[in-house]
Design a protein around this motif. Sequence first.
Motif, PDB file in Angstrom:
ATOM      1  N   PRO A 145     -22.015 -87.515  67.058  1.00 57.07           N
ATOM      2  CA  PRO A 145     -20.686 -87.290  66.475  1.00 57.07           C
ATOM      3  C   PRO A 145     -20.519 -85.857  65.982  1.00 57.07           C
ATOM      4  CG  PRO A 145     -22.061 -88.569  64.990  1.00 57.07           C
ATOM      5  CD  PRO A 145     -22.829 -88.453  66.263  1.00 57.07           C
ATOM      6  N   VAL A 146     -19.367 -85.276  66.263  1.00 54.00           N
ATOM      7  CA  VAL A 146     -19.023 -83.924  65.805  1.00 54.00           C
ATOM      8  C   VAL A 146     -17.666 -84.007  65.108  1.00 54.00           C
ATOM      9  CG1 VAL A 146     -18.544 -81.539  66.446  1.00 54.00           C
ATOM     10  CG2 VAL A 146     -20.304 -82.835  67.671  1.00 54.00           C
ATOM     11  N   ALA A 175      -5.753 -61.531  73.018  1.00 54.28           N
ATOM     12  CA  ALA A 175      -7.124 -61.155  73.410  1.00 54.28           C
ATOM     13  C   ALA A 175      -7.985 -60.843  72.188  1.00 54.28           C
ATOM     14  CB  ALA A 175      -7.106 -59.982  74.380  1.00 54.28           C
ATOM     15  N   LYS A 176      -7.806 -61.627  71.140  1.00 56.77           N
ATOM     16  CA  LYS A 176      -8.615 -61.514  69.937  1.00 56.77           C
ATOM     17  C   LYS A 176      -9.479 -62.766  69.790  1.00 56.77           C
ATOM     18  CE  LYS A 176      -5.264 -58.724  67.355  1.00 56.77           C
ATOM     19  NZ  LYS A 176      -4.424 -58.657  66.123  1.00 56.77           N
ATOM     20  N   PRO A 177     -10.661 -62.624  69.205  1.00 61.56           N
ATOM     21  CA  PRO A 177     -11.510 -63.811  69.027  1.00 61.56           C
ATOM     22  C   PRO A 177     -10.930 -64.782  68.016  1.00 61.56           C
ATOM     23  CG  PRO A 177     -12.472 -61.918  67.919  1.00 61.56           C
ATOM     24  CD  PRO A 177     -11.310 -61.389  68.705  1.00 61.56           C
ATOM     25  N   ALA A 178     -10.943 -66.059  68.359  1.00 64.00           N
ATOM     26  CA  ALA A 178     -10.479 -67.095  67.436  1.00 64.00           C
ATOM     27  C   ALA A 178     -11.563 -67.353  66.390  1.00 64.00           C
ATOM     28  CB  ALA A 178     -10.169 -68.380  68.197  1.00 64.00           C
ATOM     29  N   GLN A 179     -11.176 -67.366  65.134  1.00 62.30           N
ATOM     30  CA  GLN A 179     -12.124 -67.499  64.032  1.00 62.30           C
ATOM     31  C   GLN A 179     -12.390 -68.972  63.728  1.00 62.30           C
ATOM     32  OE1 GLN A 179     -13.776 -65.011  62.637  1.00 62.30           O
ATOM     33  NE2 GLN A 179     -12.714 -63.487  63.910  1.00 62.30           N
ATOM     34  N   LEU A 180     -13.337 -69.557  64.458  1.00 56.85           N
ATOM     35  CA  LEU A 180     -13.758 -70.919  64.132  1.00 56.85           C
ATOM     36  C   LEU A 180     -14.631 -70.893  62.885  1.00 56.85           C
ATOM     37  CD1 LEU A 180     -14.731 -72.278  67.671  1.00 56.85           C
ATOM     38  CD2 LEU A 180     -12.515 -72.365  66.540  1.00 56.85           C
ATOM     39  N   MET A 181     -14.667 -71.996  62.159  1.00 54.16           N
ATOM     40  CA  MET A 181     -15.454 -72.067  60.921  1.00 54.16           C
ATOM     41  C   MET A 181     -16.264 -73.366  60.916  1.00 54.16           C
ATOM     42  SD  MET A 181     -14.217 -71.877  56.930  1.00 54.16           S
ATOM     43  CE  MET A 181     -13.516 -70.249  57.213  1.00 54.16           C
ATOM     44  N   LEU A 182     -17.517 -73.236  60.557  1.00 52.61           N
ATOM     45  CA  LEU A 182     -18.417 -74.391  60.464  1.00 52.61           C
ATOM     46  C   LEU A 182     -18.795 -74.564  59.001  1.00 52.61           C
ATOM     47  CD1 LEU A 182     -19.858 -76.525  62.206  1.00 52.61           C
ATOM     48  CD2 LEU A 182     -21.810 -74.976  62.348  1.00 52.61           C
ATOM     49  N   VAL A 183     -18.283 -75.621  58.382  1.00 58.67           N
ATOM     50  CA  VAL A 183     -18.535 -75.903  56.972  1.00 58.67           C
ATOM     51  C   VAL A 183     -19.584 -77.004  56.883  1.00 58.67           C
ATOM     52  CG1 VAL A 183     -17.510 -76.615  54.786  1.00 58.67           C
ATOM     53  CG2 VAL A 183     -16.161 -75.282  56.416  1.00 58.67           C
ATOM     54  N   TYR A 184     -20.625 -76.791  56.064  1.00 56.71           N
ATOM     55  CA  TYR A 184     -21.718 -77.778  55.976  1.00 56.71           C
ATOM     56  C   TYR A 184     -22.405 -77.665  54.634  1.00 56.71           C
ATOM     57  CZ  TYR A 184     -24.466 -73.643  57.210  1.00 56.71           C
ATOM     58  OH  TYR A 184     -25.016 -72.384  57.233  1.00 56.71           O
ATOM     59  N   ASP A 185     -23.213 -78.668  54.357  1.00 54.57           N
ATOM     60  CA  ASP A 185     -24.014 -78.723  53.136  1.00 54.57           C
ATOM     61  C   ASP A 185     -25.466 -78.493  53.518  1.00 54.57           C
ATOM     62  OD1 ASP A 185     -25.217 -79.161  50.726  1.00 54.57           O
ATOM     63  OD2 ASP A 185     -24.494 -81.208  50.444  1.00 54.57           O
ATOM     64  N   ALA A 186     -25.975 -77.286  53.266  1.00 52.90           N
ATOM     65  CA  ALA A 186     -27.329 -76.922  53.694  1.00 52.90           C
ATOM     66  C   ALA A 186     -28.419 -77.639  52.913  1.00 52.90           C
ATOM     67  CB  ALA A 186     -27.529 -75.412  53.575  1.00 52.90           C
ATOM     68  N   SER A 187     -28.071 -78.274  51.791  1.00 47.26           N
ATOM     69  CA  SER A 187     -29.092 -78.980  51.015  1.00 47.26           C
ATOM     70  C   SER A 187     -29.570 -80.254  51.698  1.00 47.26           C
ATOM     71  CB  SER A 187     -28.548 -79.315  49.622  1.00 47.26           C
ATOM     72  OG  SER A 187     -27.434 -80.197  49.713  1.00 47.26           O
ATOM     73  N   LYS A 188     -28.803 -80.740  52.682  1.00 46.93           N
ATOM     74  CA  LYS A 188     -29.203 -81.935  53.425  1.00 46.93           C
ATOM     75  C   LYS A 188     -30.103 -81.526  54.577  1.00 46.93           C
ATOM     76  CE  LYS A 188     -24.934 -84.419  52.291  1.00 46.93           C
ATOM     77  NZ  LYS A 188     -23.737 -85.122  52.831  1.00 46.93           N
ATOM     78  N   GLN A 189     -31.338 -82.032  54.555  1.00 47.03           N
ATOM     79  CA  GLN A 189     -32.326 -81.586  55.522  1.00 47.03           C
ATOM     80  C   GLN A 189     -32.018 -82.047  56.941  1.00 47.03           C
ATOM     81  OE1 GLN A 189     -34.774 -79.468  54.804  1.00 47.03           O
ATOM     82  NE2 GLN A 189     -34.039 -79.368  52.702  1.00 47.03           N
ATOM     83  N   VAL A 214     -29.249 -82.163  58.485  1.00 45.79           N
ATOM     84  CA  VAL A 214     -28.040 -81.609  59.084  1.00 45.79           C
ATOM     85  C   VAL A 214     -28.334 -80.394  59.967  1.00 45.79           C
ATOM     86  CG1 VAL A 214     -27.475 -79.940  57.264  1.00 45.79           C
ATOM     87  CG2 VAL A 214     -25.637 -81.032  58.542  1.00 45.79           C
ATOM     88  N   HIS A 215     -29.490 -79.777  59.799  1.00 49.73           N
ATOM     89  CA  HIS A 215     -29.748 -78.513  60.483  1.00 49.73           C
ATOM     90  C   HIS A 215     -29.872 -78.671  61.996  1.00 49.73           C
ATOM     91  CE1 HIS A 215     -30.187 -76.316  56.720  1.00 49.73           C
ATOM     92  NE2 HIS A 215     -30.909 -77.334  56.259  1.00 49.73           N
ATOM     93  N   GLN A 216     -30.486 -79.740  62.446  1.00 51.47           N
ATOM     94  CA  GLN A 216     -30.602 -79.952  63.884  1.00 51.47           C
ATOM     95  C   GLN A 216     -29.226 -80.143  64.528  1.00 51.47           C
ATOM     96  OE1 GLN A 216     -33.087 -83.225  64.972  1.00 51.47           O
ATOM     97  NE2 GLN A 216     -32.916 -82.854  67.165  1.00 51.47           N
ATOM     98  N   LYS A 217     -28.345 -80.890  63.863  1.00 48.56           N
ATOM     99  CA  LYS A 217     -26.996 -81.084  64.396  1.00 48.56           C
ATOM    100  C   LYS A 217     -26.225 -79.767  64.415  1.00 48.56           C
ATOM    101  CE  LYS A 217     -26.870 -85.766  62.506  1.00 48.56           C
ATOM    102  NZ  LYS A 217     -26.195 -86.685  61.551  1.00 48.56           N
ATOM    103  N   LEU A 218     -26.413 -78.955  63.382  1.00 47.41           N
ATOM    104  CA  LEU A 218     -25.731 -77.662  63.344  1.00 47.41           C
ATOM    105  C   LEU A 218     -26.169 -76.768  64.491  1.00 47.41           C
ATOM    106  CD1 LEU A 218     -25.815 -76.855  59.513  1.00 47.41           C
ATOM    107  CD2 LEU A 218     -23.857 -77.618  60.860  1.00 47.41           C
TER     108      LEU A 218
END
Length: 411
Positions: free
Chosen positions: A78-79, A134-148, A150-154
């Motif tokens: 899931p994403v 012709a400008k880069p679209a600013q995507l954003m990835l919001v996450y909680d790094a304290s959860k161990q 989550v890093h593989q999914k990121l």
Amino acid sequence: MLLFRSLNARAMRMFNKHNRTMLWTVFRKEWTDAWRDKRAMKLAWMPAIYFVGMFLLSFFFILNLQKNDKVAGIATFPVPVYNAEAYPALKQWLVEQGANITSVEKETINHLAASEHDYVLIVPDDVDEAITQAKPAQLMLVYDASKQDVHQKLNQVRNMVYSFNARESAVHLLARGVSVGVATPVQLTEHNIASEQQMSIYILGSIPMMLVLAVFIAGIGFSADMTAGERERRSLEALLITPVRSGALIPGKWLTSFLITFMITSVIIILLAITLRVLPFSDLGVRVDSRISGWLIILCAFIPLMALATAMQILISLFARSFKDAQTYTSLMIFLPMAATFYLLFKPSAFAEWFYWVPVIGQHVIVRDTLLGNSVPWTSLVQVWLVDMLLALVCLKIAAAKIRSRSVIYG
């Protein structure tokens, strides 16, 4: 040569008719007492059920995770994406790469820690305008790094976005008549040369550890009861004033603990052989060699380790002050073989010729090679037998020499 003659002479004295009769008498007495203790016997057989049961649960857990993460043969996960409809090309690419798009609301982003999602990929509203200019679209990835977890999914999401970015860049360059090689002068191609058998050892890496634990756990209670337990019950003195020699007394006790350990370990090996034959390892993309001949080799390799483990338990329990202390000391002894097992568990490809000369490590290598379908040289079995049995004889010799000392008799 003199040492060999001395050991041979002692072995002949140990196995003469009189000593065999005394050894058999001690063995029958200890064997009967062991089976009379129903509670201890039930606890001794628990590893046979517990270890195999835990292996089955872990296998089906991994299998269930893989089945849940597959749709039409493609690994999916899931994403959560906010405003995914604003960039249909990106959404289609993520789905093709195996992402299961889950739309989220803006409130979820503001309260991500309290939501069920660990991270959210945010697509801006002005993505079409950015692409037009012709400008880069600013995507954003919001996450909680304290959860161990989550890093593989990121990392998977990042790789998907990076690959989409590379594809879109190539399309834009081709549309303007520019070669793709200008932007990507280097391409990396990966090739995994590991076979299915070699990859399967990561799933089956717990089996050698399981067998080593069974060998060092099965006879702990009986070894402690036959030495420190008898001294605590004041029956050791009465046993020592009998005509039974120390050279028959200690081997008789050891033989009882060894046979119980052998029975329990054999049952575990039989259950594992049946389990590995019926489990659907093909669903995990691995192949395991579960022939009967291979399991016989594994049992043959573990017999000398059983002899060494029970001999060490007898020796350690002999110097313990009480039955409880003996169980504690022999339980702590398990950490020594487990250290070697953990080393090979985290380095499954490690191998050197001297491994066969080290107890536990030699058995671990033999189990690994057998399950992978590799041929195990007969010299390796000779090496583990020679070292383990020699150490077991040394432990029994020391125990036989010390059992009549005042420090042992009176604790």
